[in-house]
Design an enzyme around this catalytic site. Structure first.
Site, PDB file in Angstrom:
ATOM      1  N   ASP A  51       0.768  -1.268   0.013  1.00 42.42           N
ATOM      2  CA  ASP A  51      -0.168   0.105  -0.187  1.00 42.42           C
ATOM      3  C   ASP A  51       1.236   1.169   0.086  1.00 42.42           C
ATOM      4  OD1 ASP A  51      -2.514   1.134   0.446  1.00 42.42           O
ATOM      5  OD2 ASP A  51      -1.526   1.885   2.079  1.00 42.42           O
ATOM      6  N   TYR A  56       2.871   9.629   0.256  1.00 40.60           N
ATOM      7  CA  TYR A  56       4.388   8.867   0.797  1.00 40.60           C
ATOM      8  C   TYR A  56       5.722   9.243  -0.285  1.00 40.60           C
ATOM      9  CZ  TYR A  56      -0.145   5.976   3.070  1.00 40.60           C
ATOM     10  OH  TYR A  56      -0.755   6.344   3.108  1.00 40.60           O
ATOM     11  N   LYS A  85      -2.407   5.874  -4.702  1.00 41.28           N
ATOM     12  CA  LYS A  85      -3.672   6.657  -3.561  1.00 41.28           C
ATOM     13  C   LYS A  85      -3.495   8.515  -4.362  1.00 41.28           C
ATOM     14  CE  LYS A  85      -3.593   4.661   0.363  1.00 41.28           C
ATOM     15  NZ  LYS A  85      -2.452   5.031   1.339  1.00 41.28           N
ATOM     16  N   HIS A 117      -7.416   9.675  -1.706  1.00 40.57           N
ATOM     17  CA  HIS A 117      -6.734   9.405  -0.188  1.00 40.57           C
ATOM     18  C   HIS A 117      -7.526  10.066   0.290  1.00 40.57           C
ATOM     19  CE1 HIS A 117      -2.813   9.144   1.530  1.00 40.57           C
ATOM     20  NE2 HIS A 117      -3.671   8.554   2.301  1.00 40.57           N
TER      21      HIS A 117
HETATM   22  P1  NAP Z   1       0.128   0.875  11.989  1.00 39.89           P
HETATM   23  O1  NAP Z   1       0.355   0.018  10.881  1.00 39.89           O
HETATM   24  O2  NAP Z   1      -1.265   0.868  12.477  1.00 39.89           O
HETATM   25  O3  NAP Z   1       1.624   0.739  12.964  1.00 39.89           O
HETATM   26  C1  NAP Z   1       2.312   1.034  12.647  1.00 39.89           C
HETATM   27  C2  NAP Z   1       3.893   1.309  13.918  1.00 39.89           C
HETATM   28  O4  NAP Z   1       3.509   0.281  14.530  1.00 39.89           O
HETATM   29  C3  NAP Z   1       4.756   1.553  13.737  1.00 39.89           C
HETATM   30  O5  NAP Z   1       5.243   2.942  14.153  1.00 39.89           O
HETATM   31  C4  NAP Z   1       5.776   0.087  13.451  1.00 39.89           C
HETATM   32  O6  NAP Z   1       6.997   0.529  13.831  1.00 39.89           O
HETATM   33  C5  NAP Z   1       4.690  -0.083  14.344  1.00 39.89           C
HETATM   34  N1  NAP Z   1       4.952  -2.556  14.601  1.00 39.89           N
HETATM   35  C6  NAP Z   1       4.649  -2.394  13.912  1.00 39.89           C
HETATM   36  N2  NAP Z   1       4.855  -4.173  13.912  1.00 39.89           N
HETATM   37  C7  NAP Z   1       4.991  -4.064  15.155  1.00 39.89           C
HETATM   38  C8  NAP Z   1       4.590  -5.194  15.919  1.00 39.89           C
HETATM   39  N3  NAP Z   1       4.851  -6.005  15.809  1.00 39.89           N
HETATM   40  N4  NAP Z   1       4.756  -4.599  17.739  1.00 39.89           N
HETATM   41  C9  NAP Z   1       4.836  -3.319  17.660  1.00 39.89           C
HETATM   42  N5  NAP Z   1       4.696  -1.741  17.239  1.00 39.89           N
HETATM   43  C10 NAP Z   1       4.517  -2.757  15.821  1.00 39.89           C
HETATM   44  O7  NAP Z   1       0.066   2.204  11.480  1.00 39.89           O
HETATM   45  P2  NAP Z   1      -0.049   3.021   9.894  1.00 39.89           P
HETATM   46  O8  NAP Z   1       0.834   3.450   9.453  1.00 39.89           O
HETATM   47  O9  NAP Z   1      -0.429   4.732  10.421  1.00 39.89           O
HETATM   48  O10 NAP Z   1      -0.906   2.398   9.245  1.00 39.89           O
HETATM   49  C11 NAP Z   1      -0.622   1.258   7.830  1.00 39.89           C
HETATM   50  C12 NAP Z   1      -0.816   1.353   6.970  1.00 39.89           C
HETATM   51  O11 NAP Z   1      -1.886   1.795   5.897  1.00 39.89           O
HETATM   52  C13 NAP Z   1       0.195   2.377   6.599  1.00 39.89           C
HETATM   53  O12 NAP Z   1       1.777   2.444   6.048  1.00 39.89           O
HETATM   54  C14 NAP Z   1      -0.033   2.709   5.256  1.00 39.89           C
HETATM   55  O13 NAP Z   1       0.179   2.158   4.269  1.00 39.89           O
HETATM   56  C15 NAP Z   1      -1.789   3.211   5.711  1.00 39.89           C
HETATM   57  N6  NAP Z   1      -2.604   4.052   6.156  1.00 39.89           N
HETATM   58  C16 NAP Z   1      -3.450   4.886   5.570  1.00 39.89           C
HETATM   59  C17 NAP Z   1      -4.325   5.766   5.479  1.00 39.89           C
HETATM   60  C18 NAP Z   1      -4.974   6.654   4.674  1.00 39.89           C
HETATM   61  O14 NAP Z   1      -5.060   7.982   4.578  1.00 39.89           O
HETATM   62  N7  NAP Z   1      -5.029   5.870   3.824  1.00 39.89           N
HETATM   63  C19 NAP Z   1      -3.469   6.831   6.569  1.00 39.89           C
HETATM   64  C20 NAP Z   1      -2.903   6.115   7.694  1.00 39.89           C
HETATM   65  C21 NAP Z   1      -2.439   4.882   7.292  1.00 39.89           C
HETATM   66  P3  NAP Z   1       7.912   0.056  13.114  1.00 39.89           P
HETATM   67  O15 NAP Z   1       7.896   0.287  11.504  1.00 39.89           O
HETATM   68  O16 NAP Z   1       9.553   0.297  13.774  1.00 39.89           O
HETATM   69  O17 NAP Z   1       8.454  -1.284  13.380  1.00 39.89           O
END
Ligand code: NAP
Length: 291
Positions: A51, A56, A85, A117
């Protein structure tokens, strides 16, 4: 799409195409070597979806990494599902240009899923009445690129129930996916039923609460008695409801760990305990005020 690995379980989109339930989130993966290392670890761990987004600033690095890594892992372009997006700065009359830029940056021939997005437009205040017209104009452009086969599926992100109904009433091609924040503290009941009503796949982002939910006491307790990690419990809670997830990690061990979701089941009691955490909490930006 290969289904040999247990981590490639998929959902059927309204386009007739399967989308993997597990994808790698890439927000904040920016340096090309970090993208390469994460994509390498993810392909080994069985991820077949990635994704990205124009905002990004990693579309080119993701495309480049995949072009190098797919042959290394005996895979082809058709084995992976790529989402990107349209940025809010390209909402409206610049949408065609924005989508073509994403296609060029990724340089993978086509994009499997392309989302608007954000319901608003960069530079306009949330209440600006030009927002609805701009997103309608973006959708028409996406429909055109969909008809040309460059965007295999089109969808939206961060839309509220009102934005969804407005789109459904005016579109020629219905959205395939709605990607929004979803985790036990934000169960999105109304949006999920809107998606169900219109045959739109509801997809989760920030399933780990940006990493903060892994220390929630209830999540930790469930994890302990299931002998799983808190992250696996949070992701399993979503996929067990048929909701695709996109955990982001830059750490190869966590990338591998987060993919182990399809060899265990949460009991109804544990599912209910997690869902009872729902309090409408958002870790990400709220779009509910966007006109
Ligand atoms: P998330 O996946 O909820 O959390 C990511 C965070 O958790 C990072 O800081 C990561 O750190 C940590 N993490 C990952 N695996 C872990 C584990 N097993 N134990 C402990 N910590 C862990 O947050 P997100 O990046 O906001 O959401 C995921 C994806 O969704 C994004 O990357 C993006 O592709 C998409 N997204 C889309 C939108 C939108 O507006 N459409 C908004 C937000 C996100 P490390 O990297 O250090 O492991």
């Amino acid at each position: 799409m290969s289904s040999s690995s247990s981590t490639t379980s998929a959902v059927l989109l309204n386009t007739g195409v399967q989308m993997p339930l597990l994808g790698l989130g890439t927000y904040k993966l920016v340096a090309s070597e970090d993208v390469y290392r994460a994509v390498d670890a993810a392909l080994v761990a069985g991820y077949r979806a990635f994704d990205s987004a124009a905002v990004y600033r990693n579309e080119a690095d993701l495309g480049q990494a995949l072009k190098q890594l797919l042959p290394k892992h005996g895979l082809t372009r058709e084995d992976v599902f790529i989402t990107s997006k349209l940025g809010p700065e390209d909402q409206g009359e610049r949408a065609m240009e924005g989508a073509l830029r994403s296609l060029a940056q990724l340089d993978l021939g086509y994009i499997d899923l392309y989302l608007i997005h954000w319901p608003g437009t960069q530079g306009l205040v949330v209440a600006d009445q030009r927002n609805p017209g701009n997103r309608a104009q973006s959708w028409v452009m996406l429909e055109e690129l969909h008809a040309q086969g460059k965007l295999k599926a089109i969808g939206v992100s961060n839309y509220t129930p009102a934005h969804m109904r407005e789109l459904i009433q005016s579109c020629k091609v219905p959205p395939a996916v709605l990607q929004v924040e979803f985790h036990p503290r934000l169960c999105q009941t109304e949006l999920r039923s809107v998606c169900e009503e219109y045959g739109v796949c509801f997809q989760a982002y920030s399933s780990l609460g940006k990493g903060e939910l892994v220390t929630d006491p209830v999540v930790m307790e469930v994890a302990k008695h299931c002998e799983r990690t808190p992250a696996q419990v949070l992701l399993r809670w979503a996929v067990q409801q048929g909701v695709p997830v996109l955990p982001k990690s830059s750490n190869p061990d966590r990338i591998k760990d987060n993919a182990r979701l399809f060899d265990f089941t949460l009991s109804d009691t544990d599912m209910d305990r997690l869902s009872a955490l729902d309090c409408g909490h958002k870790y990400c930006r709220d779009s509910s005020e966007v006109a």
